[in-house]
Design an enzyme around this catalytic site. Structure first.
Site, short mmCIF file in Angstrom:
data_model
loop_
_atom_site.label_atom_id
_atom_site.label_comp_id
_atom_site.label_asym_id
_atom_site.label_seq_id
_atom_site.Cartn_x
_atom_site.Cartn_y
_atom_site.Cartn_z
N LYS A 153 -3.14 -1.09 -22.38
CA LYS A 153 -1.90 -0.45 -21.95
C LYS A 153 -1.42 -1.07 -20.64
CE LYS A 153 0.48 3.84 -21.61
NZ LYS A 153 1.46 3.81 -22.68
N LYS A 190 0.61 10.54 -23.47
CA LYS A 190 1.05 11.91 -23.19
C LYS A 190 1.24 12.74 -24.47
CE LYS A 190 5.78 12.60 -23.85
NZ LYS A 190 5.87 11.64 -24.93
N GLY A 209 8.35 10.65 -20.34
CA GLY A 209 8.55 10.18 -18.96
C GLY A 209 9.83 9.37 -18.83
N ASN A 210 10.18 8.64 -19.88
CA ASN A 210 11.41 7.83 -19.84
C ASN A 210 12.65 8.71 -19.78
OD1 ASN A 210 10.38 5.15 -19.89
ND2 ASN A 210 9.81 5.48 -22.03
N LYS A 213 3.97 9.56 -31.53
CA LYS A 213 4.49 10.93 -31.65
C LYS A 213 4.10 11.52 -33.01
CE LYS A 213 8.51 9.75 -28.81
NZ LYS A 213 7.61 9.37 -27.74
#
Lengths: 312, 312
Positions: free
Chosen positions: A126, A212, A10-11, A274
């Site tokens: 979060k 995500k 998203g960044n 990740k």
């Protein structure tokens, strides 16, 4: 022909519609490059900055003007899927048109099932949206008993939400149907709209944010992807990152990656999720490969010329 | 088995997420009722109140806090498609689950092509969003040369946008693919995200609002629907509406409907565009029937027991 799930950060999509359009148009060349190589792709994306902007913006409007409704996180995530999906499908279609390729692109509004008893709901960690004063935080929590606000990084109070693990994609049949008919599919935006199954077996939204990368790993597992690409700002995963003895990794087994993660080589909230998502996919689907690579070099990463491959 | 396109009004969806969820849950019984009768359905919906809330809310936030981006109408329409589509797919799935029916539901983020030279662009007449003072209107127009603001109904100045005619659905193949595989599809929300084809043959968004009834008629034409249902608050189209000699109409030809429209029986911005959209479908697809009916009685309207049928 390989089936490739691609997770975009998203960044990497910028902080305004203009930035997002520009960055997506740049990314489209890489994404369509994979199609040109004969692969089929399915794209998921983060939405951190975008969903924060939408929720904070709409709630700010509701504070200033009582005729505006307040919007909960599932609805804001749904909005971000429409917004980002629209730009992605338009940008990818533009590149396909330029290259005279006849593929179609579709965005599927996606709900992601999480467990109602996921331990994350007991301890929301979060942070999302903007900062509030202690007084504002108390008032907001008094208004909405489900709202959790905590002090964050010494800059004030922020809303904290749970980040539960994804367990199933409600719209997986729609995604598979389009994918099997050679559509480029955009799905699971922002990790998907988080929903739980209630006592009647029906889905309902919950105020949470699904990571995500984990959501994309679940997507890659469910569509039986050959490759799961996590695209980021760096070309390869590294150990001793940013130090003189930094060492870039080209390929490693899931077990090796797990050992390095345990040794603390990967930053939480950044490379660690990740690597964990890559490990999760490699274990669940031993015939597949997870690849962490840069957006620009994605077409090279498929042949191992760039990126870090993690396999079972 | 008939293929039915159903157009739901944005006003029928309420003004907050809670209202929208409640109204959709109520509507789901009617919608799933049509499936139970053996038909396949594709749902489009308006977004007037919702897109106004999203755009005005986000722009209000941008006025108060310069770190917020401003969002144009195509992006806000895309957000409203995600938001409304999410509630529709969840509500319909809930009803399907209750009735133990195994259908899937998918929302397709939809772009609608309009002609760059549509005369509507020369004379924007559709008011959107909230009211501003003359001074605010002048300042906003100075900031953005494409912005048109005009005095509206004596209550101040409002943004006026063009309402061009829909000519093609960019994602029609995705919609047809899902529909042919027995999915319930939600598409063309808010009339679709308005796009034009530029010199390179690529699509780009334009600040416009496509009438949802015309967009739905185009959808019904392109998916070769047997029925095009326009669901509204009244059970039947009437002449002399609201007067002592009001007469409800059960069925009429497109030519008869046109004659009544010319005589001024239908209110502009209300029943008139619905009748016009029904006429448009009936003419383009003589094998199909357009039906204007109430949401609650949709399952009865298919057998002519409720609603007004318009045919070629």
């Amino acid at each position: 022909m390989s089936r490739i799930v691609i997770a975009l950060g998203g960044n990497a999509l910028g902080n305004s519609p203009e930035e997002q359009r520009k960055k997506i148009n740049e990314a489209a060349a890489s994404l369509v490059g994979l199609i040109s190589q004969g692969h089929e792709i399915i794209i998921s994306h983060g939405n951190g900055p975008q969903v924060g902007m939408i929720q904070k913006g709409l709630n700010l409007a509701a504070e200033k003007d009582s005729s505006f409704a307040r919007f909960a996180l599932p609805e804001c995530t749904a909005m971000s899927q429409g917004y980002i999906g629209y730009h992605l499908q338009q940008g990818i279609l533009r590149e396909l048109t330029r290259q005279k390729m006849g593929w179609h692109v579709a965005t599927i509004v996606t709900q992601m099932e999480v467990a109602a008893n996921d331990p994350a709901f007991k301890d929301p960690t979060k942070p999302i949206g903007g900062f509030y004063s202690a007084k504002q935080a108390r008032e907001l929590m008094a208004e909405d008993p489900h709202l959790v606000m905590k002090a964050d990084s010494g800059r004030g109070y922020r809303q904290m939400v749970a980040s539960p693990k994804p367990i199933d994609i409600v719209e997986k049949d729609s995604i598979l149907n389009l994918l099997d008919n050679e559509f480029i599919v955009i799905a699971c935006g922002g990790g998907g709209i988080p929903v739980i199954k209630n006592q009647d077996g029906c889905y309902e939204g919950v105020p949470a944010v699904i990571d995500k990368d984990f959501a994309s790993a679940k997507l890659a597992e469910l569509v039986e992807a050959d490759y799961f690409f996590i695209l980021t700002a760096v070309e390869r995963v590294a150990i001793h990152f940013g130090e003189p003895d930094q060492e870039d990794l080209t390929e490693l087994t899931a077990a090796q990656a797990e050992a390095l993660a345990k040794e603390g080589h990967f930053a939480p909230g950044s490379m660690l999720p990740k690597v964990e998502a890559a490990i999760s996919f490699a274990k669940k689907r031993p015939e597949g490969k997870a690849v962490i690579a840069s957006l620009e070099k994605a077409p090279l990463a498929i042949s191992g010329e760039s990126g870090t491959t993690i396999f079972h």
